[in-house]
Design a protein around this motif. Structure first.
Motif, PDB file in Angstrom:
ATOM      1  N   ALA A   2       0.825  -1.197   0.000  1.00  0.00           N
ATOM      2  CA  ALA A   2       0.000   0.000   0.000  1.00  0.00           C
ATOM      3  C   ALA A   2       0.862   1.251   0.000  1.00  0.00           C
ATOM      4  O   ALA A   2       1.954   1.286   0.584  1.00  0.00           O
ATOM      5  CB  ALA A   2      -0.914   0.007   1.211  1.00  0.00           C
ATOM      6  N   PHE A   4       0.476   5.748   0.317  1.00  0.00           N
ATOM      7  CA  PHE A   4      -0.445   6.762   0.823  1.00  0.00           C
ATOM      8  C   PHE A   4       0.009   8.136   0.351  1.00  0.00           C
ATOM      9  O   PHE A   4       1.215   8.442   0.323  1.00  0.00           O
ATOM     10  CB  PHE A   4      -0.506   6.725   2.348  1.00  0.00           C
ATOM     11  CG  PHE A   4      -0.814   5.371   2.909  1.00  0.00           C
ATOM     12  CD1 PHE A   4      -2.121   4.935   3.048  1.00  0.00           C
ATOM     13  CD2 PHE A   4       0.219   4.504   3.266  1.00  0.00           C
ATOM     14  CE1 PHE A   4      -2.404   3.683   3.551  1.00  0.00           C
ATOM     15  CE2 PHE A   4      -0.062   3.242   3.765  1.00  0.00           C
ATOM     16  CZ  PHE A   4      -1.372   2.827   3.910  1.00  0.00           C
ATOM     17  N   TRP A  12      -6.573  11.839   2.723  1.00  0.00           N
ATOM     18  CA  TRP A  12      -5.502  10.880   2.457  1.00  0.00           C
ATOM     19  C   TRP A  12      -6.019   9.768   1.544  1.00  0.00           C
ATOM     20  O   TRP A  12      -7.080   9.211   1.790  1.00  0.00           O
ATOM     21  CB  TRP A  12      -4.979  10.275   3.758  1.00  0.00           C
ATOM     22  CG  TRP A  12      -4.153  11.238   4.538  1.00  0.00           C
ATOM     23  CD1 TRP A  12      -4.579  12.157   5.428  1.00  0.00           C
ATOM     24  CD2 TRP A  12      -2.735  11.384   4.450  1.00  0.00           C
ATOM     25  NE1 TRP A  12      -3.537  12.899   5.932  1.00  0.00           N
ATOM     26  CE2 TRP A  12      -2.380  12.428   5.350  1.00  0.00           C
ATOM     27  CE3 TRP A  12      -1.722  10.738   3.728  1.00  0.00           C
ATOM     28  CZ2 TRP A  12      -1.055  12.832   5.532  1.00  0.00           C
ATOM     29  CZ3 TRP A  12      -0.408  11.139   3.913  1.00  0.00           C
ATOM     30  CH2 TRP A  12      -0.078  12.175   4.792  1.00  0.00           C
ATOM     31  N   ALA A  14      -5.366   6.092  -0.093  1.00  0.00           N
ATOM     32  CA  ALA A  14      -4.626   4.835   0.012  1.00  0.00           C
ATOM     33  C   ALA A  14      -4.737   4.075  -1.304  1.00  0.00           C
ATOM     34  O   ALA A  14      -5.815   3.999  -1.884  1.00  0.00           O
ATOM     35  CB  ALA A  14      -5.185   3.998   1.158  1.00  0.00           C
ATOM     36  N   SER A  25      -8.150   1.692  -4.511  1.00  0.00           N
ATOM     37  CA  SER A  25      -7.820   2.997  -3.933  1.00  0.00           C
ATOM     38  C   SER A  25      -9.047   3.563  -3.247  1.00  0.00           C
ATOM     39  O   SER A  25     -10.179   3.325  -3.668  1.00  0.00           O
ATOM     40  CB  SER A  25      -7.325   3.967  -5.010  1.00  0.00           C
ATOM     41  OG  SER A  25      -8.361   4.251  -5.929  1.00  0.00           O
ATOM     42  N   ALA A  34      -6.840   5.577   6.614  1.00  0.00           N
ATOM     43  CA  ALA A  34      -6.371   5.015   5.344  1.00  0.00           C
ATOM     44  C   ALA A  34      -5.498   3.786   5.581  1.00  0.00           C
ATOM     45  O   ALA A  34      -5.606   2.780   4.871  1.00  0.00           O
ATOM     46  CB  ALA A  34      -5.606   6.084   4.567  1.00  0.00           C
ATOM     47  N   GLN A  35      -4.630   3.858   6.590  1.00  0.00           N
ATOM     48  CA  GLN A  35      -3.742   2.726   6.905  1.00  0.00           C
ATOM     49  C   GLN A  35      -4.548   1.521   7.398  1.00  0.00           C
ATOM     50  O   GLN A  35      -4.258   0.371   7.048  1.00  0.00           O
ATOM     51  CB  GLN A  35      -2.706   3.150   7.942  1.00  0.00           C
ATOM     52  CG  GLN A  35      -1.696   4.163   7.413  1.00  0.00           C
ATOM     53  CD  GLN A  35      -0.811   4.726   8.498  1.00  0.00           C
ATOM     54  OE1 GLN A  35      -1.186   4.731   9.696  1.00  0.00           O
ATOM     55  NE2 GLN A  35       0.375   5.215   8.124  1.00  0.00           N
ATOM     56  N   ALA A  38      -6.194  -0.122   4.437  1.00  0.00           N
ATOM     57  CA  ALA A  38      -5.204  -0.819   3.615  1.00  0.00           C
ATOM     58  C   ALA A  38      -4.810  -2.150   4.257  1.00  0.00           C
ATOM     59  O   ALA A  38      -4.715  -3.184   3.571  1.00  0.00           O
ATOM     60  CB  ALA A  38      -3.982   0.066   3.417  1.00  0.00           C
TER      61      ALA A  38
END
Length: 385
Positions: A2, A4, A12, A14, A25, A34-35, A38
């Protein structure tokens, strides 16, 4: 792996690129969100459980419903009713994406609707939702991340089995009311229904081309000559001597409908005749009660006229008597046209064996035929001797 990046609007984005999987995405308000997305998505890819949610997230229920009406609904029976049903559902769920509609949301919808409509209506609405979701998943390749949500929604129980038959004296009252119709066809159609167990749609669709009086048979079809309710192209039924007499008394043509009345007009004539017949019966009972209470014939007639024409208010005592009679006398109350199919099946069962009866009624199973067979205990007692 992934990656960012932060957009100009502060969100943000991803991105996931992995061999063997479509690129993914999604934008989030924070880097942490976002993390998390992912990691969860990559974990699903690792164990082979990943489902591409893009189409389901981009497609609203309104979009899916519109496509269903265009591509699938035209081939279905009863599409006019279904269009109305779909439009009602779009008002509730149209703005939601397919991915966001879950069982909890549908269960809440079910409970809300049960406060306003009958359980059978709610079942029909849930079934329509299910058909639209199935079309998305099976016909259009739209993967639903939570599966078909209606699969986990419990449908409300429906107690729609009926055992209504014509009671003593009801047919005479109803026949007199039907005979007052401007057209001869409503009475003939009702008599034909009792003689053959034909459905209302089958009667309205019957043409002279499908009638053979010499062989005493008729070929019944569905709405506008299409398939019957059970999906058969047609059903051949025998005609009793009474059924032949009914048809013989109608104006005959080489082509055209036997009963020159639309199904809707037949439905209206039926309901109005039932209402008139019940009113006449209730007023006759009220007349007897008023005479017993001490009113003379002239005063009694005046009270009945007041009820019918509303030019003068009847006495409070008369209204009280009327309310008591209406509450205690069920003659012609809650009588549907389809109840004639129950009446006819019960009568035909006295002459035909089960497998023969199923051919006449068009039922696919003996259990369904049994739902329409309601013998009276007095009739069974006579058979026992």
């Amino acid at each position: 792996m992934a990656s960012f990046s932060q957009r100009s609007n502060g969100k943000w984005q991803a991105k996931i690129r992995r061999q063997g999987w479509p690129d993914q995405s999604k934008a989030f308000q924070t880097l942490e969100a976002a993390q998390q997305w992912a990691r969860a998505t990559e974990r699903e890819m690792d164990i082979g459980a990943f489902i591409n949610r893009n189409d389901a997230e981009k497609t609203t229920f309104a979009d899916a419903a519109k496509r269903y009406k265009t591509e699938i609904l035209p081939s279905k029976r009863g599409k006019d009713r279904d269009i109305y049903k779909i439009d009602q559902l779009v008002e509730k769920f149209g703005a939601y994406s397919l991915a966001s509609i879950n069982p909890a949301m549908l269960s809440a919808f079910r409970d809300e609707r049960l406060k306003a409509v009958a359980p059978q209506t709610v079942v029909h609405e849930i079934n329509m939702l299910s058909r639209i979701f199935k079309a998305c998943a099976m016909d259009w390749g739209i993967a639903l991340p939570q599966g078909i949500p209606t699969a986990l929604v419990r449908k409300p129980p429906v107690a729609n089995a009926r055992d209504r038959r014509l009671e003593s004296g009801e047919w005479e009252l109803l026949r007199a009311a039907l005979a007052d119709c401007k057209s001869q066809f409503p009475l003939a159609a009702v008599e034909f229904a009792i003689a053959t167990a034909a459905r209302q749609s089958e009667i309205a669709s019957l043409t002279w081309q499908d009638v053979d009086l010499s062989r005493q048979t008729a070929r019944l079809r569905g709405v506008n000559g299409a398939v019957t309710k059970n999906g058969d192209t047609h059903r051949d039924v025998p005609l009793s001597s009474s059924a032949v007499a009914i048809l013989s008394g109608l104006p005959k043509a080489i082509k055209g409908k036997v009963f020159r009345v639309t199904q809707n007009a037949l439905k209206l004539s039926w309901q109005r005749s039932v209402d008139r017949a019940r009113q006449a019966h209730i007023h006759a009972k009220l007349r007897e009660a008023l005479v017993k209470s001490g009113l003379d014939d002239r005063a009694t007639a005046a009270e009945i006229r007041a009820l019918i024409y509303h030019k003068k208010a009847p006495r409070p005592e008369t209204l009280d008597l009327l309310a008591k009679i209406e509450a205690s006398d069920t003659t012609l109350a809650d009588l549907h046209f389809h109840d004639l199919r129950h009446e006819a099946t019960s009568r035909l069962a006295e002459k035909l064996q089960m497998h023969e009866l199923m051919k006449v009624t068009g039922h696919k199973s003996s259990s369904m035929t049994a739902r329409y067979y309601h013998p009276r205990a007095t009739d069974l007692a006579q058979k026992l001797g």
